[in-house]
Design a protein around this motif. Structure first.
Motif, PDB file in Angstrom:
ATOM      1  N   ARG A   1      -3.357   3.532  -3.323  1.00  0.00           N
ATOM      2  CA  ARG A   1      -2.899   4.721  -2.598  1.00  0.00           C
ATOM      3  C   ARG A   1      -3.907   5.045  -1.501  1.00  0.00           C
ATOM      4  N   VAL A   2      -3.389   5.301  -0.298  1.00  0.00           N
ATOM      5  CA  VAL A   2      -4.237   5.573   0.866  1.00  0.00           C
ATOM      6  C   VAL A   2      -3.819   6.894   1.486  1.00  0.00           C
ATOM      7  N   ASN A   3      -4.798   7.755   1.726  1.00  0.00           N
ATOM      8  CA  ASN A   3      -4.560   9.004   2.454  1.00  0.00           C
ATOM      9  C   ASN A   3      -5.151   8.852   3.860  1.00  0.00           C
ATOM     10  N   LEU A   4      -4.282   8.926   4.846  1.00  0.00           N
ATOM     11  CA  LEU A   4      -4.675   8.772   6.252  1.00  0.00           C
ATOM     12  C   LEU A   4      -4.436  10.085   6.975  1.00  0.00           C
ATOM     13  N   SER A   5      -5.476  10.575   7.660  1.00  0.00           N
ATOM     14  CA  SER A   5      -5.329  11.806   8.436  1.00  0.00           C
ATOM     15  C   SER A   5      -5.985  11.638   9.796  1.00  0.00           C
ATOM     16  N   VAL A   6      -5.318  12.173  10.816  1.00  0.00           N
ATOM     17  CA  VAL A   6      -5.839  12.217  12.182  1.00  0.00           C
ATOM     18  C   VAL A   6      -5.848  13.677  12.598  1.00  0.00           C
ATOM     19  N   VAL A   7      -7.055  14.239  12.785  1.00  0.00           N
ATOM     20  CA  VAL A   7      -7.195  15.673  13.016  1.00  0.00           C
ATOM     21  C   VAL A   7      -7.857  15.896  14.365  1.00  0.00           C
TER      22      VAL A   7
ATOM     23  N   LEU B   1       0.834  -1.197   0.000  1.00  0.00           N
ATOM     24  CA  LEU B   1       0.000   0.000   0.000  1.00  0.00           C
ATOM     25  C   LEU B   1       0.871   1.249   0.000  1.00  0.00           C
ATOM     26  N   ASP B   2       0.412   2.276  -0.719  1.00  0.00           N
ATOM     27  CA  ASP B   2       1.093   3.564  -0.743  1.00  0.00           C
ATOM     28  C   ASP B   2       0.347   4.482   0.224  1.00  0.00           C
ATOM     29  N   VAL B   3       0.837   4.584   1.470  1.00  0.00           N
ATOM     30  CA  VAL B   3       0.133   5.302   2.528  1.00  0.00           C
ATOM     31  C   VAL B   3       0.753   6.674   2.712  1.00  0.00           C
ATOM     32  N   VAL B   4      -0.100   7.704   2.672  1.00  0.00           N
ATOM     33  CA  VAL B   4       0.305   9.074   2.997  1.00  0.00           C
ATOM     34  C   VAL B   4      -0.366   9.426   4.327  1.00  0.00           C
ATOM     35  N   TYR B   5       0.456   9.691   5.326  1.00  0.00           N
ATOM     36  CA  TYR B   5      -0.054   9.859   6.689  1.00  0.00           C
ATOM     37  C   TYR B   5       0.255  11.262   7.182  1.00  0.00           C
TER      38      TYR B   5
END
Length: 433
Positions: free
Chosen positions: A359-365, A318-322
């Motif tokens: 591709r995965v976009n991961l965000s913790v806000v 997986l191509d993870v953008v964190y």
């Protein structure tokens, strides 16, 4: 439960002295025997009243006869022994039903009492009327007491009038009404005491049931928590290992170095999963030790471990953008564990359903009192969602989010792909310290 209550009562009384303790134990044995054979005590009361109050009248005449003052002998009528015996039977025999039918027994005794004094006879067996009043106050319906007291007062007035030749009416009324009041008060006092003891026994039984229910609920909650932990650990790591193994199979012929790297990553992932399983099982072993406190699953993964989690799924393809927004490191440990497990479950489902290369976009806000987790991928939107089995998949994520007043949604994203979004409420709970 009843035996425990009885023993506790005996131990409490024993602190007051051996004599009181023996009397208490004797009273308990008497109550047990009375519950087993109630007619025995009722018959014993009748026999005792007959021996103490009826037999002297049969042997020596009525209460107004004998060697008493002349005015007493003249005030009362002397009846034949057969009539005395009939009146005594009417007064005493209804006492056999004084506990099972207190009002009818009181009514019969009162009627015989009035008939006896209408004839002008005085009998020692009149004590049965006071015993019947005591039994009515103890065993009867409370709404019947006013009628019984009224009939009793009328009978006492009749006695005082008939005995006026021997004693003052007011003196006679005072003595008779005082005796009736004492019998009534004694019956009510014993009734209230028994009601209090019954209430205490019922409360003790309820507390014991509630304690057992709390224990079972705590055990069920703990089992559900451990099941979630095991599912998160095993499900995520096995998904990564399966993906790495599949990739290694294809890479063995074309790029042996890539295959060797996949095998190394599988070993690292397996060791990580084994370490987490050992930690969870170790907590279970500690929890079985009564001397140990309530151990936590420590150290538990948190937000700081999300980077390593992303590295692990990157190695699986997986191509993870964190990215994070806000002070995520200041979050409570429980919130951090919830964030980690939700992200872990979402990435695991992406790996299983979208496959490597996604591709995965991961965000913790973190926004004031709200935390938002968003996991979006560009995989196929028509794939099946997370399984809805109890304690797993989307249901498991929702259960974790619900602990912090949040919710989880999952579905196709606008423009393609799949989105999982979780929202947690960071407002301090009432009573939290």
């Amino acid at each position: 439960m009843g035996q425990v209550t009885t023993l506790t009562t005996t131990e409490d009384v024993s602190g007051m002295g051996p004599l009181v303790a023996r009397l208490a134990r004797g009273g308990q044995r008497l109550r047990h025997a009375d519950r087993a054979h109630p007619w025995v005590l009722d018959t014993a009361v009748v026999v005792l009243v007959f021996l103490m109050f009826c037999l002297p009248d049969l042997l020596h005449g009525g209460a107004g006869d004998g060697d008493g003052p002349r005015r007493f002998r003249l005030a009362f009528t002397r009846l034949a022994p057969s009539a005395v015996l009939l009146l005594q039977a009417g007064l005493v025999l209804p006492l056999l039903w004084r506990r099972r039918r207190p009002m009818p027994a009181f009514g019969v005794i009162t009627a015989v009492f009035v008939l006896q004094w209408a004839l002008g006879a005085a009998l020692r067996a009149d004590i049965a009327l006071f015993i019947a009043l005591y039994s009515l106050a103890l065993h009867g319906r409370l709404r019947q007491l006013p009628w019984a007291c009224g009939a009793m007062a009328a009978g006492m007035v009749l006695v005082a009038v008939r005995a006026s030749a021997a004693v003052s009416v007011w003196d006679a009324l005072f003595f008779l009404l005082s005796t009736a009041t004492a019998a009534l008060a004694l019956g009510l006092m014993v009734r209230i005491r028994r009601a209090q003891l019954a209430g205490l026994r019922d409360r003790a039984a309820r507390l014991e049931i509630e304690r057992d229910q709390r224990s079972r609920l705590a055990a069920a909650t703990e089992r559900a928590r451990v099941a979630r932990e095991m599912h998160d650990i095993v499900g995520h790591n096995l998904s990564v290992m399966i993906t790495l193994a599949d990739a290694g199979v294809y890479a063995t012929d074309t790029a042996p170095e890539r295959g060797k790297e996949a095998l190394r990553l599988i070993g690292d992932t397996g060791r990580t999963a084994l370490g987490e399983l050992r930690r969870v099982l170790g907590v279970l072993r500690k929890a079985s030790d009564a001397s140990a406190g309530a151990p936590e699953l420590s150290p538990q993964p948190g937000v700081a471990d999300l980077a390593a989690l992303c590295d692990g799924v990157r190695s699986a393809g997986l191509d993870v953008v964190y990215r994070t927004v806000g002070d995520v490191e200041a979050l409570d440990g429980g919130v951090q564990l919830t964030v980690y497990r939700i992200v872990q479950e979402a990435l695991t489902n992406t790996l299983k359903h979208a496959g490597p290369g996604t591709r995965v976009n991961l965000s913790v806000v973190v926004e004031d009192t709200r935390l938002v987790i968003r996991v979006r991928d560009d995989g196929p939107a028509g794939r099946p969602g997370p399984p809805n089995e109890e304690g797993h998949g989307l249901v498991g994520m929702r259960e974790r989010a619900a602990l912090y007043g949040g919710d989880v949604s999952a579905g196709p994203a606008a423009g393609g792909g799949w989105t999982v979004q979780a929202t947690l409420d960071l407002t301090p709970q009432a009573g939290a310290r």
